[in-house]
Design an enzyme around this catalytic site. Sequence first.
Site, PDB file in Angstrom:
ATOM      1  CE  LYS A 179       0.712   1.298   4.539  1.00 32.11           C
ATOM      2  NZ  LYS A 179       1.404   2.524   4.952  1.00 32.11           N
ATOM      3  CG  ASP A 236      -1.663   0.063   8.103  1.00 36.23           C
ATOM      4  OD1 ASP A 236      -2.446   0.906   8.576  1.00 36.23           O
ATOM      5  OD2 ASP A 236      -0.460   0.293   7.883  1.00 36.23           O
TER       6      ASP A 236
END
Length: 283
Positions: free
Chosen positions: A10, A136
Site C-alpha cells: 500500500k 492496516d
Amino acid sequence: MEIIEKAPAKINLGLDVLYKRADGYHELEMVMSSVDLADRLSFERLSADQIVIESNKAFLPIDHRNNVYQAAALIKKRYDITEGIKITINKNIPVAAGLGGGSTDCAATLRGLNRLWNLGLSMKEMIDIGMHVGTDVPYCLYGTTSFIAGKGEIVKVLEPMPPSWVILVKPRMSVSTRKIFQQVDMARITHPSMKNLADAILKQDYQAMLEHMGNSLEDVTVAKYPVIQQIKTRMLKYGADVALMSGSGPTVFALCQKQSRAQRIVNGVRGFCDEVYMVRTLN
Ligand code: ATP
C-alpha cells in the site's frame, strides 16, 4: 493442494495525525491505495498440527513474531482447526518501509486460509481477526483506494485512484513506526485534509488529488533522515507530478501519468538509491 494469494503493497496518498489520545496512541485519518508490487504467499495443508512459515528472506522472523503466523494461529484457535499449515512467503515488498508489508501478508493469510479451509468467513469476520494483528490489516483486506479512520477498522472504500505510474524509492535504513510516533510534536505537524483528498478521488480529479496529498509524519521522519527530502527533490526535478513519503517512511513515492516520464524519474534516482521500483496503481 496448494493455493496462492497475492499481497500487494500500500501507499499513503495521505496521512493526518489528528490528536494524541489519552491512552498515548495517535488518532489518524488516512487515504491509502495499493500498487502492483506484491508478496506472493502459498498455502499447503500439513497433517501434523503445526504452523510452518518459510520465506525467501532470511531476516524475516518465521515464528509467532511474523504477522502471517499470528493470523494463522488466531484462525486455528477461533475455528478449532487441528490440521497444520505450511505458508511460504515470497517477499518482494521492502520490510519496515512504510509499505504495509506485514499487514498485507496478514490479510492474504486470512483470505488464503478462508479458502483452503472453506470457512466461509465474511469480510467483517476477517477484519475482526485482522485487527488483532495490525491496524492496516482491515484496509489490506479491501485492498482498493479507501479512506481509513479510527484504529484502522473504519474503512470507507472510495473510487479507484486515477491510474498512474508509481515510482517507489526505498532508502537503505529501516524505520520503526513506533519511534516516529514518539517524536511527533502535535504543535508543529501539518494537517493535510483527508476529507478534501477523498473528495478529489471520488470526483476522479487527478489535479485536486495531487494538491491535497500530504503526510503529517513526513517532516518528523525527514528531520531524522534528510535523504528523504533529497529523494523527493530529485523526483520532482525529473518530472514527478507529486513526491511524498508513505506511512512513517522511509519509502518515497512519485506519481506521473506518462511511462516515458516515469522512466526518466527512475533513471534520475538510480545511482542515488539502489532500491527503486516502477509499478502501476492497482485497482
Ligand atoms: P506500516 O507501513 O504498516 O507501518 P511497514 O511497511 O513500515 O508497515 P513492515 O514491512 O510491515 O513495516 O515490517 C514491520 C515489522 O514487522 C518488521 O520489523 C518485521 O520484522 C515485522 N514483520 C512481521 N511479519 C512480517 C511480514 N510477514 N512481512 C514483513 N514484516 C513482518
